[in-house]
Write a protein that holds these residues in place. Structure first.
Motif, PDB file in Angstrom:
ATOM      1  N   GLU A 186      34.869  35.076  51.878  1.00 19.97           N
ATOM      2  CA  GLU A 186      36.114  35.308  52.615  1.00 19.97           C
ATOM      3  C   GLU A 186      36.525  36.758  52.385  1.00 19.97           C
ATOM      4  N   VAL A 187      37.429  37.283  53.224  1.00 19.49           N
ATOM      5  CA  VAL A 187      37.798  38.695  53.080  1.00 19.49           C
ATOM      6  C   VAL A 187      39.238  38.890  52.599  1.00 19.49           C
ATOM      7  N   PRO A 214      57.966  36.079  47.290  1.00 16.27           N
ATOM      8  CA  PRO A 214      56.998  37.165  47.130  1.00 16.27           C
ATOM      9  C   PRO A 214      55.596  36.762  47.611  1.00 16.27           C
ATOM     10  N   LEU A 215      55.002  37.621  48.432  1.00 17.87           N
ATOM     11  CA  LEU A 215      53.648  37.395  48.963  1.00 17.87           C
ATOM     12  C   LEU A 215      52.753  38.533  48.473  1.00 17.87           C
ATOM     13  N   SER A 216      51.573  38.207  47.949  1.00 22.22           N
ATOM     14  CA  SER A 216      50.633  39.225  47.454  1.00 22.22           C
ATOM     15  C   SER A 216      49.278  38.961  48.091  1.00 22.22           C
ATOM     16  N   LEU A 217      48.887  39.828  49.017  1.00 19.72           N
ATOM     17  CA  LEU A 217      47.609  39.627  49.722  1.00 19.72           C
ATOM     18  C   LEU A 217      46.552  40.572  49.165  1.00 19.72           C
ATOM     19  N   SER A 218      45.496  40.004  48.536  1.00 16.49           N
ATOM     20  CA  SER A 218      44.351  40.838  48.149  1.00 16.49           C
ATOM     21  C   SER A 218      43.335  40.769  49.279  1.00 16.49           C
ATOM     22  N   TYR A 219      42.701  41.910  49.562  1.00 18.52           N
ATOM     23  CA  TYR A 219      41.731  41.926  50.671  1.00 18.52           C
ATOM     24  C   TYR A 219      40.545  42.820  50.352  1.00 18.52           C
ATOM     25  N   ASP A 220      39.456  42.566  51.072  1.00 12.77           N
ATOM     26  CA  ASP A 220      38.217  43.340  50.932  1.00 12.77           C
ATOM     27  C   ASP A 220      38.365  44.592  51.804  1.00 12.77           C
ATOM     28  N   HIS A 221      38.495  45.729  51.137  1.00 12.82           N
ATOM     29  CA  HIS A 221      38.807  46.960  51.870  1.00 12.82           C
ATOM     30  C   HIS A 221      37.632  47.456  52.723  1.00 12.82           C
TER      31      HIS A 221
END
Ligand code: CAO
Length: 247
Positions: A186-187, A214-221
């Motif tokens: 997943e990304v 609070p929302l914290s989105l980690s993503y594949d840059h």
């Protein structure tokens, strides 16, 4: 993969008993398995975490009203799954998987969402399928059933496969933000911590107490850029504030 760690110092070998009393415990099978995947994803995926807050004051009032007349209890997690499903439809780059070897992106036309569950034996991520077509109560019912099964009986590999994006909610415990590790291939992964009342100015400059999530989105840059991540999280925040999230 292995050359990613080349040149690093070896893992410290310490005799802790030299410093005081210790007890050595074996890792569970799940801890070993999950640890290997988390370790791979942490070193192989260039992570960025984007933080934002959703104003869920109206959502919480509607949820309380909804729960008064519903046999199935809705928690913020079910609404977040719904908002994520809508956000994936709006931003298809988040419903993709990267194959760096062939230089291709697989764009998925289905919407299956993983929900991280804290179990006595470690972290499990059951996948709720077709979240774009299910009712809110059906999603809530499935989350409750599958998280109970994860905690009591464990889950099969098919029950944990095929996710497009993962939701990791620590909101029932606390926190103000964290950096979840992307569940590759997943990304992106959305981390959620505890909603809290915050004094906010309204359109007339008057201060009112609002319930902020609070929302914290980690993503594949490699796949997602920062501006898209900011829009994606804003879209989720707006969706949570929209009454249609209950329909
Ligand atoms: N802010 C405030 N309250 C929240 C909240 C939030 N963000 N999210 C949930 N809550 C509340 C719920 O409304 C519920 O309150 P009431 O009992 O008063 O109605 C309470 O917290 C407990 O909720 P729950 O845990 O029973 O259900 P849930 O739908 O919130 O969560 C699940 C289900 C499976 C996601 C959760 O139990 C869980 O296991 N989370 C852990 C995930 C995790 O470990 N992530 C870390 C991964 S990285 O190591």
């Amino acid at each position: 993969m292995s050359n990613l760690l080349e040149g690093l110092a070896p893992w410290p070998q310490v005799d802790f008993a030299e410093f005081g009393e210790v007890e050595v415990r074996k890792l569970s099978r799940i801890q070993k398995l999950v640890g290997a995947f988390l370790g791979r994803n942490w070193v192989a995926v260039p992570h960025v975490t984007h933080h934002d807050d959703a104003d869920i004051t109206e959502m919480e009032a509607s949820r309380a009203e909804f729960n008064r007349s519903s046999a199935i209890k809705i928690t913020p997690v079910a609404l977040l799954v719904r908002a994520l499903a809508r956000a994936l439809a709006e931003y298809p780059a988040f419903n993709a998987s990267l194959d760096p070897a062939s230089g291709t992106l697989v764009m998925k036309k289905y919407v299956h969402i993983g929900v991280a569950v804290d179990t006595p034996n470690g972290l499990l991520v059951p996948v709720i399928r077709d979240c774009d077509t299910k009712t809110l109560t059906k999603i809530a019912e499935e989350i409750a059933a599958v998280s109970e099964k994860a905690r009591t009986k464990g889950l099969s590999m098919p029950e944990m496969s095929g996710g497009c994006i993962t939701l990791s909610s620590l909101g029932h415990i606390g926190g103000t933000g964290f950096t979840p590790i992307v569940n590759a291939p997943e990304v992106a992964i959305l981390g959620v911590t505890r909603a809290r009342p915050v004094p906010m100015p309204d359109a007339n400059g008057q201060i009112a107490w609002r319930q902020m999530l609070p929302l914290s989105l980690s993503y594949d840059h490699r796949v997602i850029n920062g501006a898209d991540a900011a829009r994606f999280v804003r879209f989720i925040a707006t969706s949570l504030g929209d009454a249609s999230i209950f329909n």
